[in-house]
Design a protein around this motif. Structure first.
Motif, PDB file in Angstrom:
ATOM      1  N   LYS A 330     -13.026  13.741 -40.818  1.00 19.54           N
ATOM      2  CA  LYS A 330     -12.223  14.971 -40.861  1.00 19.54           C
ATOM      3  C   LYS A 330     -12.686  15.938 -41.942  1.00 19.54           C
ATOM      4  O   LYS A 330     -12.381  17.135 -41.895  1.00 19.54           O
ATOM      5  CB  LYS A 330     -10.746  14.630 -41.062  1.00 19.54           C
ATOM      6  CG  LYS A 330     -10.425  14.003 -42.415  1.00 19.54           C
ATOM      7  CD  LYS A 330      -8.937  13.703 -42.546  1.00 19.54           C
ATOM      8  CE  LYS A 330      -8.613  13.115 -43.909  1.00 19.54           C
ATOM      9  NZ  LYS A 330      -7.174  12.842 -44.071  1.00 19.54           N
ATOM     10  N   GLU A 331     -13.442  15.441 -42.935  1.00 18.95           N
ATOM     11  CA  GLU A 331     -13.958  16.310 -43.984  1.00 18.95           C
ATOM     12  C   GLU A 331     -15.300  16.932 -43.618  1.00 18.95           C
ATOM     13  O   GLU A 331     -15.801  17.798 -44.356  1.00 18.95           O
ATOM     14  CB  GLU A 331     -14.073  15.529 -45.300  1.00 18.95           C
ATOM     15  CG  GLU A 331     -12.736  15.050 -45.851  1.00 18.95           C
ATOM     16  CD  GLU A 331     -12.870  14.298 -47.161  1.00 18.95           C
ATOM     17  OE1 GLU A 331     -13.996  14.286 -47.721  1.00 18.95           O
ATOM     18  OE2 GLU A 331     -11.869  13.714 -47.620  1.00 18.95           O
ATOM     19  N   ASP A 332     -15.924  16.505 -42.505  1.00 16.10           N
ATOM     20  CA  ASP A 332     -17.186  17.096 -42.060  1.00 16.10           C
ATOM     21  C   ASP A 332     -16.948  18.549 -41.660  1.00 16.10           C
ATOM     22  O   ASP A 332     -15.964  18.860 -40.971  1.00 16.10           O
ATOM     23  CB  ASP A 332     -17.771  16.330 -40.884  1.00 16.10           C
ATOM     24  CG  ASP A 332     -18.144  14.896 -41.241  1.00 16.10           C
ATOM     25  OD1 ASP A 332     -18.220  14.603 -42.454  1.00 16.10           O
ATOM     26  OD2 ASP A 332     -18.368  14.091 -40.319  1.00 16.10           O
ATOM     27  N   PRO A 333     -17.828  19.461 -42.041  1.00 16.13           N
ATOM     28  CA  PRO A 333     -17.613  20.889 -41.737  1.00 16.13           C
ATOM     29  C   PRO A 333     -17.418  21.186 -40.257  1.00 16.13           C
ATOM     30  O   PRO A 333     -16.543  21.989 -39.892  1.00 16.13           O
ATOM     31  CB  PRO A 333     -18.888  21.553 -42.281  1.00 16.13           C
ATOM     32  CG  PRO A 333     -19.349  20.640 -43.368  1.00 16.13           C
ATOM     33  CD  PRO A 333     -19.001  19.254 -42.903  1.00 16.13           C
ATOM     34  N   LEU A 334     -18.218  20.577 -39.376  1.00 17.92           N
ATOM     35  CA  LEU A 334     -18.092  20.868 -37.952  1.00 17.92           C
ATOM     36  C   LEU A 334     -16.738  20.442 -37.407  1.00 17.92           C
ATOM     37  O   LEU A 334     -16.105  21.167 -36.630  1.00 17.92           O
ATOM     38  CB  LEU A 334     -19.218  20.176 -37.168  1.00 17.92           C
ATOM     39  CG  LEU A 334     -20.627  20.722 -37.399  1.00 17.92           C
ATOM     40  CD1 LEU A 334     -21.641  19.933 -36.563  1.00 17.92           C
ATOM     41  CD2 LEU A 334     -20.708  22.204 -37.062  1.00 17.92           C
ATOM     42  N   LEU A 335     -16.276  19.242 -37.819  1.00 16.65           N
ATOM     43  CA  LEU A 335     -14.978  18.778 -37.335  1.00 16.65           C
ATOM     44  C   LEU A 335     -13.852  19.593 -37.943  1.00 16.65           C
ATOM     45  O   LEU A 335     -12.827  19.857 -37.286  1.00 16.65           O
ATOM     46  CB  LEU A 335     -14.801  17.286 -37.633  1.00 16.65           C
ATOM     47  CG  LEU A 335     -13.558  16.627 -37.038  1.00 16.65           C
ATOM     48  CD1 LEU A 335     -13.428  16.909 -35.548  1.00 16.65           C
ATOM     49  CD2 LEU A 335     -13.583  15.110 -37.285  1.00 16.65           C
ATOM     50  N   LYS A 336     -14.022  20.031 -39.189  1.00 14.65           N
ATOM     51  CA  LYS A 336     -13.024  20.927 -39.788  1.00 14.65           C
ATOM     52  C   LYS A 336     -12.865  22.190 -38.947  1.00 14.65           C
ATOM     53  O   LYS A 336     -11.746  22.677 -38.725  1.00 14.65           O
ATOM     54  CB  LYS A 336     -13.447  21.300 -41.215  1.00 14.65           C
ATOM     55  CG  LYS A 336     -12.991  20.330 -42.291  1.00 14.65           C
ATOM     56  CD  LYS A 336     -13.300  20.903 -43.656  1.00 14.65           C
ATOM     57  CE  LYS A 336     -12.692  20.059 -44.754  1.00 14.65           C
ATOM     58  NZ  LYS A 336     -12.961  20.634 -46.103  1.00 14.65           N
ATOM     59  N   ASN A 337     -14.000  22.732 -38.476  1.00 11.42           N
ATOM     60  CA  ASN A 337     -13.942  23.933 -37.643  1.00 11.42           C
ATOM     61  C   ASN A 337     -13.155  23.678 -36.363  1.00 11.42           C
ATOM     62  O   ASN A 337     -12.362  24.530 -35.922  1.00 11.42           O
ATOM     63  CB  ASN A 337     -15.362  24.392 -37.289  1.00 11.42           C
ATOM     64  CG  ASN A 337     -16.111  24.939 -38.487  1.00 11.42           C
ATOM     65  OD1 ASN A 337     -15.501  25.338 -39.486  1.00 11.42           O
ATOM     66  ND2 ASN A 337     -17.433  24.961 -38.404  1.00 11.42           N
ATOM     67  N   VAL A 338     -13.361  22.499 -35.766  1.00 12.79           N
ATOM     68  CA  VAL A 338     -12.647  22.158 -34.535  1.00 12.79           C
ATOM     69  C   VAL A 338     -11.150  22.080 -34.792  1.00 12.79           C
ATOM     70  O   VAL A 338     -10.337  22.636 -34.033  1.00 12.79           O
ATOM     71  CB  VAL A 338     -13.168  20.817 -33.965  1.00 12.79           C
ATOM     72  CG1 VAL A 338     -12.270  20.343 -32.820  1.00 12.79           C
ATOM     73  CG2 VAL A 338     -14.597  20.973 -33.479  1.00 12.79           C
ATOM     74  N   LEU A 339     -10.754  21.410 -35.862  1.00  9.26           N
ATOM     75  CA  LEU A 339      -9.328  21.251 -36.171  1.00  9.26           C
ATOM     76  C   LEU A 339      -8.667  22.601 -36.446  1.00  9.26           C
ATOM     77  O   LEU A 339      -7.541  22.859 -35.999  1.00  9.26           O
ATOM     78  CB  LEU A 339      -9.165  20.308 -37.370  1.00  9.26           C
ATOM     79  CG  LEU A 339      -9.700  18.881 -37.175  1.00  9.26           C
ATOM     80  CD1 LEU A 339      -9.581  18.088 -38.472  1.00  9.26           C
ATOM     81  CD2 LEU A 339      -8.978  18.174 -36.048  1.00  9.26           C
ATOM     82  N   GLU A 340      -9.370  23.462 -37.163  1.00  8.17           N
ATOM     83  CA  GLU A 340      -8.819  24.791 -37.428  1.00  8.17           C
ATOM     84  C   GLU A 340      -8.671  25.585 -36.138  1.00  8.17           C
ATOM     85  O   GLU A 340      -7.683  26.300 -35.941  1.00  8.17           O
ATOM     86  CB  GLU A 340      -9.722  25.529 -38.417  1.00  8.17           C
ATOM     87  CG  GLU A 340      -9.680  24.953 -39.830  1.00  8.17           C
ATOM     88  CD  GLU A 340     -10.722  25.561 -40.747  1.00  8.17           C
ATOM     89  OE1 GLU A 340     -11.474  26.457 -40.271  1.00  8.17           O
ATOM     90  OE2 GLU A 340     -10.800  25.155 -41.927  1.00  8.17           O
ATOM     91  N   ARG A 341      -9.631  25.463 -35.250  1.00  5.77           N
ATOM     92  CA  ARG A 341      -9.570  26.169 -33.958  1.00  5.77           C
ATOM     93  C   ARG A 341      -8.395  25.664 -33.122  1.00  5.77           C
ATOM     94  O   ARG A 341      -7.654  26.453 -32.530  1.00  5.77           O
ATOM     95  CB  ARG A 341     -10.893  25.956 -33.223  1.00  5.77           C
ATOM     96  CG  ARG A 341     -10.908  26.389 -31.769  1.00  5.77           C
ATOM     97  CD  ARG A 341     -11.124  27.867 -31.568  1.00  5.77           C
ATOM     98  NE  ARG A 341     -11.247  28.145 -30.151  1.00  5.77           N
ATOM     99  CZ  ARG A 341     -12.376  28.072 -29.462  1.00  5.77           C
ATOM    100  NH1 ARG A 341     -13.512  27.724 -30.085  1.00  5.77           N
ATOM    101  NH2 ARG A 341     -12.403  28.346 -28.174  1.00  5.77           N
ATOM    102  N   LEU A 342      -8.208  24.339 -33.075  1.00 10.81           N
ATOM    103  CA  LEU A 342      -7.106  23.774 -32.299  1.00 10.81           C
ATOM    104  C   LEU A 342      -5.756  24.248 -32.840  1.00 10.81           C
ATOM    105  O   LEU A 342      -4.854  24.618 -32.071  1.00 10.81           O
ATOM    106  CB  LEU A 342      -7.173  22.245 -32.312  1.00 10.81           C
ATOM    107  CG  LEU A 342      -8.315  21.602 -31.518  1.00 10.81           C
ATOM    108  CD1 LEU A 342      -8.363  20.104 -31.775  1.00 10.81           C
ATOM    109  CD2 LEU A 342      -8.163  21.877 -30.029  1.00 10.81           C
ATOM    110  N   GLU A 343      -5.607  24.237 -34.152  1.00  9.13           N
ATOM    111  CA  GLU A 343      -4.344  24.697 -34.734  1.00  9.13           C
ATOM    112  C   GLU A 343      -4.154  26.195 -34.516  1.00  9.13           C
ATOM    113  O   GLU A 343      -3.028  26.659 -34.267  1.00  9.13           O
ATOM    114  CB  GLU A 343      -4.322  24.372 -36.226  1.00  9.13           C
ATOM    115  CG  GLU A 343      -4.158  22.871 -36.512  1.00  9.13           C
ATOM    116  CD  GLU A 343      -4.062  22.580 -37.990  1.00  9.13           C
ATOM    117  OE1 GLU A 343      -4.623  23.355 -38.789  1.00  9.13           O
ATOM    118  OE2 GLU A 343      -3.432  21.560 -38.340  1.00  9.13           O
ATOM    119  N   GLY A 344      -5.246  26.947 -34.578  1.00 13.27           N
ATOM    120  CA  GLY A 344      -5.165  28.377 -34.337  1.00 13.27           C
ATOM    121  C   GLY A 344      -4.741  28.724 -32.918  1.00 13.27           C
ATOM    122  O   GLY A 344      -4.160  29.790 -32.673  1.00 13.27           O
TER     123      GLY A 344
END
Length: 360
Positions: A330-344
């Motif tokens: 979850k701290e990997d930059p690419l996965l962080k981007n995915v999580l932020e997109r899903l929440e957005g």
């Protein structure tokens, strides 16, 4: 000139002495690590899943034989287990009773120096860890033949625990007889419902008229043979040994690659190990295209999904929760981007855990 037998034995004895000295030195360093942790932290964490995964992975990578890499890693797993017990004795709850594949998975992951505690149900394992009565728990989550263990997924929806590791265990089922079994009079065979399903073709071919009776666990099936003369059981090596049963037929599972995946649950987050998975719960407002919209960010970031399941949310009819496993932390930059997109996009996300991929 070939060494004599006595010379070879002398060399082995000398190496054994060196190994013993080095192992004790490793144990002394484990004591020192524990002392440092206690000085620096009032509530120290002694078991570090990411650290152990990194060590075991390096052992496999640098191993040059003739001992197999898996065997070498298992050997070091036991050494690490003993040293960890010197830092802090570990108590690990598992889905019991004794002799189950879940206990076998717990010992494979933590080694035999832990205290393994059998419990009667998956939710009991969660409660034992939540209450602090056990440091960690081990529960089954999926089988390569029969699919998901729904009870485990459902329990995560109401639990605050974190996934901190996984175990993959090759499952071999054996047809077993007890000391009083009259094999020419057998009318029933006991086993767990999933095991009966995993051996369906073999049973159809070899015991078509024998009644199949599901019980709470394979270990319970093995235990019943102590008192019955007209029954057989299907269970694994540990249960057969624990209850003193004889193999009638080995490896009767329909698929030779039959594997069960188990999860290790605890109360702390796990830092990155370099070879990680992340498990999460994702919910969103029910609408056309919801699932495809959820999956699109993973594809765009090139993140591989390893599992996708849906379960009723229990909050409203025809409302579902999506369980997603993917590669990465979850701290990997690419996965962080995915999580932020899903929440957005208006979804609700709960990270169940980021943890090392199974090494053994």
């Amino acid at each position: 000139m070939t060494d004599s037998l006595d010379s070879l034995r002398d060399q082995i004895d000398a190496l054994d002495q060196q190994l013993q000295t080095l192992l004790n030195r490793r144990a002394e360093l484990a004591h020192a690590v524990a002392d440092v942790k206690r000085r620096e932290d009032s509530n120290p964490v002694f078991y570090r899943p990411e650290r152990e995964a990194q060590v075991l992975q390096r052992i496999k990578e640098r191993n040059q034989g003739p001992i197999d890499g898996e065997a070498m890693a298992r050997l070091f797993r036991e050494v690490m287990s003993i040293c960890l017990a010197l830092e802090q004795p570990m108590r690990v709850a598992f889905l019991g009773p004794e002799g189950t594949f879940t206990q076998q998975a717990a010992l494979k992951h933590f080694g035999h120096a832990v205290e393994s505690v059998p419990l009667g149900a998956i939710d009991e394992v969660f409660r034992e860890v939540e209450a602090g009565a056990a440091h960690y728990g081990v529960v089954p989550v999926e089988n390569s033949t029969e699919g998901m263990v729904s009870h485990t997924l459902d329990t995560f929806m109401s639990s605050s625990l974190k996934i901190c590791g996984e175990v993959e265990l090759r499952i071999h089922h054996h047809l077993l007889a007890g000391p009083h079994t009259r094999r020419d009079k057998v009318t029933r065979v006991y086993s767990h419902q999933q095991t009966l399903a995993q051996c369906r073709q073999w049973l159809d071919a070899h015991l078509p008229t024998v009644e199949r009776i599901p019980v709470s666990s394979n270990a319970e099936a093995a235990r019943r043979l102590r008192d019955e003369w007209n029954a057989l059981a299907i269970a694994g090596d540990m249960a057969a040994e624990l209850y003193g049963l004889e193999r009638v037929q080995s490896n009767i599972e329909d698929r030779p690659d039959n594997t069960t995946r188990f999860l290790v649950i605890g109360r702390q987050d796990t830092p990155p190990s370099g070879r990680d998975k992340t498990s999460m719960l994702v919910t969103g407002k029910n609408r056309p295209g919801l699932l495809s919209d959820m999956l699109l960010p993973f594809r765009e970031q090139g993140i591989n999904l390893t599992r996708l399941e849906s379960r009723p949310s229990r909050t409203a009819n025809w409302s579902y929760v999506f369980f997603i496993d993917c590669e990465g932390h979850k701290e990997d930059p690419l996965l962080k981007n995915v999580l932020e997109r899903l929440e957005g996009d208006g979804n609700t996300i709960r990270i169940l855990g980021s943890y090392p991929k199974a090494v053994l």
